[in-house]
Design an enzyme around this catalytic site. Structure first.
Site, short mmCIF file in Angstrom:
data_model
loop_
_atom_site.label_atom_id
_atom_site.label_comp_id
_atom_site.label_asym_id
_atom_site.label_seq_id
_atom_site.Cartn_x
_atom_site.Cartn_y
_atom_site.Cartn_z
N HIS A 17 27.89 44.88 40.50
CA HIS A 17 28.12 43.78 41.45
C HIS A 17 26.85 43.51 42.26
CE1 HIS A 17 32.54 45.22 41.45
NE2 HIS A 17 32.55 44.03 40.89
N LYS A 41 48.39 43.61 42.98
CA LYS A 41 47.56 44.76 42.62
C LYS A 41 47.33 45.65 43.84
CE LYS A 41 43.78 44.42 39.25
NZ LYS A 41 42.55 43.66 39.08
N ARG A 90 29.11 40.50 31.37
CA ARG A 90 28.65 41.80 30.86
C ARG A 90 28.51 41.78 29.35
NH1 ARG A 90 33.28 44.85 34.12
NH2 ARG A 90 34.31 43.09 33.16
N SER A 127 34.68 48.45 38.07
CA SER A 127 35.27 49.26 39.14
C SER A 127 36.39 50.14 38.59
CB SER A 127 35.83 48.37 40.25
OG SER A 127 34.82 47.59 40.81
O1 PNS Z 1 36.78 41.38 40.18
P1 PNS Z 1 37.82 40.61 39.41
O2 PNS Z 1 39.20 41.18 39.66
O3 PNS Z 1 37.49 40.52 37.94
O4 PNS Z 1 37.77 39.10 39.98
C1 PNS Z 1 38.65 38.10 39.49
C2 PNS Z 1 38.76 36.99 40.54
C3 PNS Z 1 39.26 37.57 41.86
C4 PNS Z 1 37.40 36.36 40.75
C5 PNS Z 1 39.75 35.91 40.01
O5 PNS Z 1 40.96 36.53 39.67
C6 PNS Z 1 40.00 34.81 41.03
O6 PNS Z 1 39.20 33.90 41.14
N1 PNS Z 1 41.11 34.92 41.80
C7 PNS Z 1 41.43 34.01 42.88
C8 PNS Z 1 42.71 33.21 42.60
C9 PNS Z 1 42.36 32.00 41.75
O7 PNS Z 1 41.62 31.13 42.13
N2 PNS Z 1 42.97 31.97 40.53
C10 PNS Z 1 42.74 30.93 39.57
C11 PNS Z 1 41.55 31.24 38.69
S1 PNS Z 1 41.22 29.91 37.56
#
Ligand code: PNS
Length: 161
Positions: A17, A41, A90, A127
């Protein structure tokens, strides 16, 4: 002011990150790090703990703002006038889902997503994997900032008591 956001769960922040946040910080005037709250979660660290660790480990870059957000990422961006989402890629396996989210987000509000290739040093890093390895006593200190590794070891010991 040119702004971008690095979103994620950051449970906890890793060197992978940090690599992306540091590189974004060189391209934009202000980089917002958004800790997205996922009600479904249960994390290892509270949102407050995650924010504190991100603030501490990104303070050196000088242009990072860290906040949590409980709703859609596009709303976070719209409310703050942020036109770009920065995501690390990644491997090819990340691409399908990231592309779906990028296209959905662009369709919702026009916000752009820019993909930054993760440094090969961290292409396997997540993570979740770090927590799993650490929970079995594995050494992940080379994958985390020192303070994060210390907090992780401490948290795992607390949970084992
Ligand atoms: O670190 P992560 O868990 O891979 O991050 C994923 C994250 C939090 C960036 C993604 O799930 C997200 O953008 N969540 C916010 C809710 C949202 O906007 N959902 C629609 C995505 S198109």
């Amino acid at each position: 002011m040119r702004r971008a956001v690095c979103p994620g769960s950051f449970d906890p922040i890793t060197n992978g990150h940090l690599d992306i946040i540091e590189r974004a910080s060189k391209l934009y005037d202000v980089v917002h790090v958004a800790v997205l709250i996922n009600k479904n979660k249960q994390g290892m660290f509270s949102i407050e703990e995650r924010i504190a660790l991100i603030e501490e480990t990104t303070a050196q870059y000088g242009n990072i703002e860290v906040e949590s957000h409980a709703g859609l990422l596009v709303d976070f961006c719209r409310d703050r006038g942020i036109p770009a989402i920065i995501k690390g890629l990644r491997a090819v396996s990340d691409f399908d889902y990231e592309l779906q989210m990028a296209q959905m987000n662009h369709g919702l509000t026009g916000v752009e997503t820019l993909f930054v290739p993760t440094s090969p040093t961290y292409s396997f890093l997540s993570s979740s994997l770090v927590k799993e390895v650490a929970s079995y006593g594995g050494d992940v200190s080379h994958l985390l900032p020192e303070v994060v590794n210390a907090r992780l070891v401490e948290r795992i010991a607390e949970r084992a008591r």
